[in-house]
Every structure is written in structure tokens, then in C-alpha cells.
Design a protein around this motif. Sequence first.
Motif, mmCIF file in Angstrom:
data_model
loop_
_atom_site.group_PDB
_atom_site.id
_atom_site.type_symbol
_atom_site.label_atom_id
_atom_site.label_comp_id
_atom_site.label_asym_id
_atom_site.label_seq_id
_atom_site.Cartn_x
_atom_site.Cartn_y
_atom_site.Cartn_z
ATOM 1 N N GLY A 24 0.829 -1.205 0.000
ATOM 2 C CA GLY A 24 0.000 0.000 0.000
ATOM 3 C C GLY A 24 0.858 1.247 0.000
ATOM 4 N N GLY A 25 1.980 1.206 0.726
ATOM 5 C CA GLY A 25 2.917 2.324 0.707
ATOM 6 C C GLY A 25 3.534 2.504 -0.668
ATOM 7 N N PHE A 26 3.867 1.377 -1.319
ATOM 8 C CA PHE A 26 4.415 1.446 -2.677
ATOM 9 C C PHE A 26 3.412 2.105 -3.622
ATOM 10 C CE2 PHE A 26 5.098 -0.102 -6.964
ATOM 11 C CZ PHE A 26 6.478 -0.024 -7.118
ATOM 12 N N MET A 27 2.142 1.715 -3.507
ATOM 13 C CA MET A 27 1.110 2.306 -4.358
ATOM 14 C C MET A 27 0.909 3.784 -4.042
ATOM 15 S SD MET A 27 0.320 0.020 -6.444
ATOM 16 C CE MET A 27 -0.782 1.189 -7.227
ATOM 17 N N PHE A 28 0.954 4.122 -2.771
ATOM 18 C CA PHE A 28 0.898 5.509 -2.321
ATOM 19 C C PHE A 28 1.997 6.301 -3.023
ATOM 20 C CE2 PHE A 28 1.741 8.006 1.944
ATOM 21 C CZ PHE A 28 1.745 9.215 1.258
ATOM 22 N N GLY A 29 3.225 5.783 -2.994
ATOM 23 C CA GLY A 29 4.349 6.467 -3.617
ATOM 24 C C GLY A 29 4.237 6.536 -5.125
ATOM 25 N N TYR A 30 3.855 5.417 -5.748
ATOM 26 C CA TYR A 30 3.778 5.379 -7.209
ATOM 27 C C TYR A 30 2.698 6.336 -7.707
ATOM 28 C CZ TYR A 30 4.359 3.421 -11.874
ATOM 29 O OH TYR A 30 4.655 3.268 -13.202
ATOM 30 N N ASP A 31 1.523 6.287 -7.076
ATOM 31 C CA ASP A 31 0.415 7.136 -7.506
ATOM 32 C C ASP A 31 0.752 8.612 -7.311
ATOM 33 O OD1 ASP A 31 -1.990 6.972 -8.791
ATOM 34 O OD2 ASP A 31 -3.207 6.967 -6.989
ATOM 35 N N ALA A 68 -8.108 9.673 3.718
ATOM 36 C CA ALA A 68 -7.447 9.552 5.020
ATOM 37 C C ALA A 68 -8.437 9.746 6.164
ATOM 38 C CB ALA A 68 -6.322 10.579 5.127
ATOM 39 N N PHE A 69 -9.322 10.743 6.013
ATOM 40 C CA PHE A 69 -10.301 11.012 7.070
ATOM 41 C C PHE A 69 -11.296 9.865 7.198
ATOM 42 C CE2 PHE A 69 -14.216 12.883 8.780
ATOM 43 C CZ PHE A 69 -13.716 13.465 9.940
ATOM 44 N N GLY A 70 -11.778 9.378 6.063
ATOM 45 C CA GLY A 70 -12.767 8.310 6.102
ATOM 46 C C GLY A 70 -12.195 6.958 6.493
ATOM 47 N N ALA A 71 -10.917 6.731 6.134
ATOM 48 C CA ALA A 71 -10.326 5.413 6.370
ATOM 49 C C ALA A 71 -10.171 5.096 7.845
ATOM 50 C CB ALA A 71 -8.970 5.321 5.676
ATOM 51 N N GLY A 72 -9.801 6.098 8.631
ATOM 52 C CA GLY A 72 -9.611 5.857 10.055
ATOM 53 C C GLY A 72 -10.881 5.345 10.716
ATOM 54 N N ARG A 73 -11.993 5.977 10.383
ATOM 55 C CA ARG A 73 -13.265 5.534 10.954
ATOM 56 C C ARG A 73 -13.727 4.230 10.303
ATOM 57 N NH1 ARG A 73 -14.715 5.141 14.277
ATOM 58 N NH2 ARG A 73 -16.947 5.549 14.284
ATOM 59 N N MET A 74 -13.558 4.124 8.993
ATOM 60 C CA MET A 74 -14.001 2.915 8.296
ATOM 61 C C MET A 74 -13.246 1.689 8.790
ATOM 62 S SD MET A 74 -14.397 2.300 4.175
ATOM 63 C CE MET A 74 -15.398 3.781 4.061
ATOM 64 N N MET A 85 -8.000 -3.412 1.136
ATOM 65 C CA MET A 85 -8.510 -4.034 -0.090
ATOM 66 C C MET A 85 -9.304 -3.032 -0.925
ATOM 67 S SD MET A 85 -9.562 -7.849 1.283
ATOM 68 C CE MET A 85 -9.851 -8.506 -0.360
ATOM 69 N N LEU A 86 -10.067 -2.200 -0.261
ATOM 70 C CA LEU A 86 -10.792 -1.149 -0.971
ATOM 71 C C LEU A 86 -9.812 -0.189 -1.643
ATOM 72 C CD1 LEU A 86 -13.430 0.279 -1.674
ATOM 73 C CD2 LEU A 86 -13.323 1.431 0.551
ATOM 74 N N SER A 87 -8.722 0.130 -0.961
ATOM 75 C CA SER A 87 -7.694 1.008 -1.537
ATOM 76 C C SER A 87 -7.121 0.409 -2.821
ATOM 77 C CB SER A 87 -6.555 1.229 -0.533
ATOM 78 O OG SER A 87 -7.006 1.884 0.614
ATOM 79 N N LEU A 116 -8.338 8.806 -3.071
ATOM 80 C CA LEU A 116 -9.070 8.097 -2.010
ATOM 81 C C LEU A 116 -8.277 6.874 -1.550
ATOM 82 C CD1 LEU A 116 -12.685 8.250 -3.492
ATOM 83 C CD2 LEU A 116 -11.846 9.522 -1.517
ATOM 84 N N GLY A 117 -7.701 6.144 -2.521
ATOM 85 C CA GLY A 117 -6.884 4.980 -2.189
ATOM 86 C C GLY A 117 -5.598 5.360 -1.495
ATOM 87 N N VAL A 118 -4.948 6.420 -1.987
ATOM 88 C CA VAL A 118 -3.695 6.879 -1.376
ATOM 89 C C VAL A 118 -3.929 7.305 0.071
ATOM 90 C CG1 VAL A 118 -1.987 8.746 -1.394
ATOM 91 C CG2 VAL A 118 -2.558 7.567 -3.519
#
Length: 470
Positions: A24-31, A68-74, A85-87, A116-118
Motif C-alpha cells: 500500500g505504501g508502494f502504491m501511495f508512492g507510485y500514484d 485519510a479522514f474516512g479510512a480511520g473511521r471505516m 482491499m478497498l484502496s 481516495l486509495g492513497v
Amino acid sequence: MHEGTAAKVNMAFIVAIVAVATIGGFMFGYDSGVINGTQKGLESAFDLGSLGIGVNVGAILVGSSIGAFGAGRMADIIGRRGVMMLSAILFLASALLAGAAGSSAVFIIARIIGGLGVGAASVISPVYISEVTPAAIRGRLSSVQQVMIISGLTGAFVANFVLARYAGGSTAELWMGFPAWRWMFWLQAIPAAIYFLALLIIPESPRYLVARGQDERAHAVLTRLFGEAEATRKVADIRASLAADHHRPKLSDLIDQTSGKVRPIVWTGIGLAVFQQLVGINVVFYYGATLWEAVGFSEDYALQTNILSGVLSIGACLATIAMVDRIGRKPLLLIGSAGMAVTLATVAYAFSTAVTGADGAVSLPGNNGVLALVAANLYVIFFNMSWGPIMWVMLGEMFPNQIRGSGLAVAGFAQWIANALVSVSFPSLVVWPGLAVAYVGYAFFALISFFFVRAMVNETKGRELEDMVG
């Protein structure tokens, strides 16, 4: 973890699930980094000016702040793994749509989806890692997230360089009649698909399972991680840490019920998140090619400079992995703040000497081009041995169990809003008041961050997550 249980730790399993989570970090960086080499293509395809480029580049940050805001609660509702997985699905959809975009509006929508995924991956991966790793090596394993972020950025830089070189330029036709810049986006569909498939084989966070009343499942996961005896102890500790609050986590938990004020630990988390962006690091990652071209570098050489910065960043992160559980989080943050303040000021000086020739070309006189290049890369090294990985390590571990999801939601949201302000404003700042003044501003925030850390940040090295207070 108790010393007596150390021998039972299943390190192979822990390393395997950390490796999957950090994709997920790799995708964060690539995107985040793929946009760096595509801006000429966006300009020509969508007829964009400097403001338009800023909006198209910054679109990902709108999605990231929401994600980021929604993920913490989700994550407190569908689980840490469910959010990851949603990311992965969002990364895949964004890659395909951004490459195919026929207008700026469609491209912006695609980048918001990717954002949203990042945003979700940026906050949930560190939480997940912190919740499945032993306290003694938690900082080391959590720091792998930043290594993967930089690896993703560097992977994007390398892919962009290779595709542009092969095609003869980022706007030149590559395969199937499409220009190279579109393939730069489509290429990221491959790691996105790998990420989704790999997530199917890792377990859910045991702390989430206990919070949802699934103690038996949590015990089974913890047994695989730490052995039977330690699993029993940890389930009891997690249950005890949640027992003080007889409700499921919610956003209002961030307010101290006694004083009626936001908990101090939340302000510390927000400060860490915001300062990480206000030092201007994503100007290098998002606009590196544009920045170096602005002071006279060719497109080819500017793209190579991006790769150099990425490689140095990975090296700095590896150094952090070796140090973070030995010397602690706070000393590394202080060293990073001081180093960034000095190197950013040096870059600002070098850019202030830029001259425009009779042909309109911009250059740095004498050895100032070398000075700017060396100082900029030292700045990248200082950032990636400190604020880059440590901010994510601390956000993943500093909050008590009851408010971890909500704390991450607020801090992650603040981080991406600050990222957006810095990134969207940069193209206009290049025009006025200029690169030098912009970098003076980043140096100022680096200096202020030093005093913020001294006053507000408490060391978390070696402490169990159940012992965190605030």
C-alpha cells in the motif's frame, strides 16, 4: 512483549504480512510520483496553464484528504484489511481511467479516485503494521512503510524515464498509438492488482477483532504471531485497554470528557502530520522534473535527477530502520528538522542567483547549480531519515487503542490538506514570488518544527500499544 516470549515470535509470518501491508505504501508512492513526468503531456492534451497544472496535479490530494479522514473511521467498522482491499480497487480504477482520460475533468476525477486509495493506504498501513508487530521492533518494521513509499516514487520516476526515453519524449507516441505519458499511468495497474491479491492471504488486525468482540479470532491470529501464552496475555491486555470505554470507538472520543477540550495527543498528531508537509517535500516528489527544468536542466537530465533523489531517499530510510528502535523517534525528528532547515536555506540561496540569458533560458551561475543539487539531495536525505518514516511510525502507535482510528482520521486529513496547500500553490509560487522565496518559506517551517518536537512530542520507543495514553 515480555522477554520470555521473544523466542516464540513468528518472525517469518510477521515479515510476510508487513511486506504485503506495505505494498500500500508502494502504491501511495507510485500514484503520487507518476504525475512528475506527465505534466508536459497534460499541458498539451488538455491545454493547461500553470493554474490548470496545479489543479490537475493537486486533484489527487482532494481524494487523499477524504480517503485519510474516512479510512480511520471505516477501519473501525470493516477492519484494517478491508480498508486496504478497498484502496487496492481504487488504485486500479484510477490507473486505468487516468491513462484513458480525454479531458481535464475526467482526469481530475480519476486522480481523486486514486487519491481516495492513497489517503486510505497512508493511514491504515501504519496502523495495521503497528498492531501486528512486537513493541521492541515496531519502529523498525513500521519504517518499512516509508521505504516502500519512496520505492513507489522511485519506481514511478524510473518508469517515466524509461518510457519517455524509449518513446523519444513524454508526449511522443509509444504503443498502440498512445503517447508515453498515458502509459505511465496505465503501468501502475500491475502493482495495484498484485496488492489486492496479496491482501487476500493476510489476517485481520487482532486489535480490531477484539474491539468487535471476536476474541477467538484475535487469539488465533495472535497465536500465529507470538505463540499461545503471549496470545492469551495480549487478548486480555487489549480487552482491558478498551474496558474503560464501554462503547465502540467514535470521533467524539478525541475530546477529553473531563475538560471538554481536544486531547493534547490529538494536537501532537496533527502537528506532526502538518509539519511533515509544510517543509515542502512533495514539491520535490510532484514537481521535481519541472523544478530542475525551471533552473536550466533538460527534461532527460531532470528525470534522471528524480531517480537519484529516490535512490538516496531509500538509503536514508534504511538508515532509519537501523536506528529508530535504538535511539528513538524524537531524536531523529530533531536531527531531521535541523538538517532540513539548513539545507533548504542553502537551496533558497542557490535559486536566488538564477539568471535569464538572452535566449530566455534560465541557469544558475558558477557552481550554484551543483550547490542546489547537492543541498536538495541532502534535504531529501534528512527528510527520509526522520520526518518521512517517523511521522507515520508515530501516528500508527502514539494514540491509545480507543482513539487510534479516529486520531488517524483527523491527523491524516490534516496531513493531506497541508500537502494540497503546498503542492497546488507551488506552480504559482514559481512565477511569483519565485523559487528562492518559496524555499525560504519551507526552511522556516523546518526550523519551527524543531521547536514543536521539543515541546510536544513524547518518546514512544519500546512501549506497548496498550500503554499509550493521551
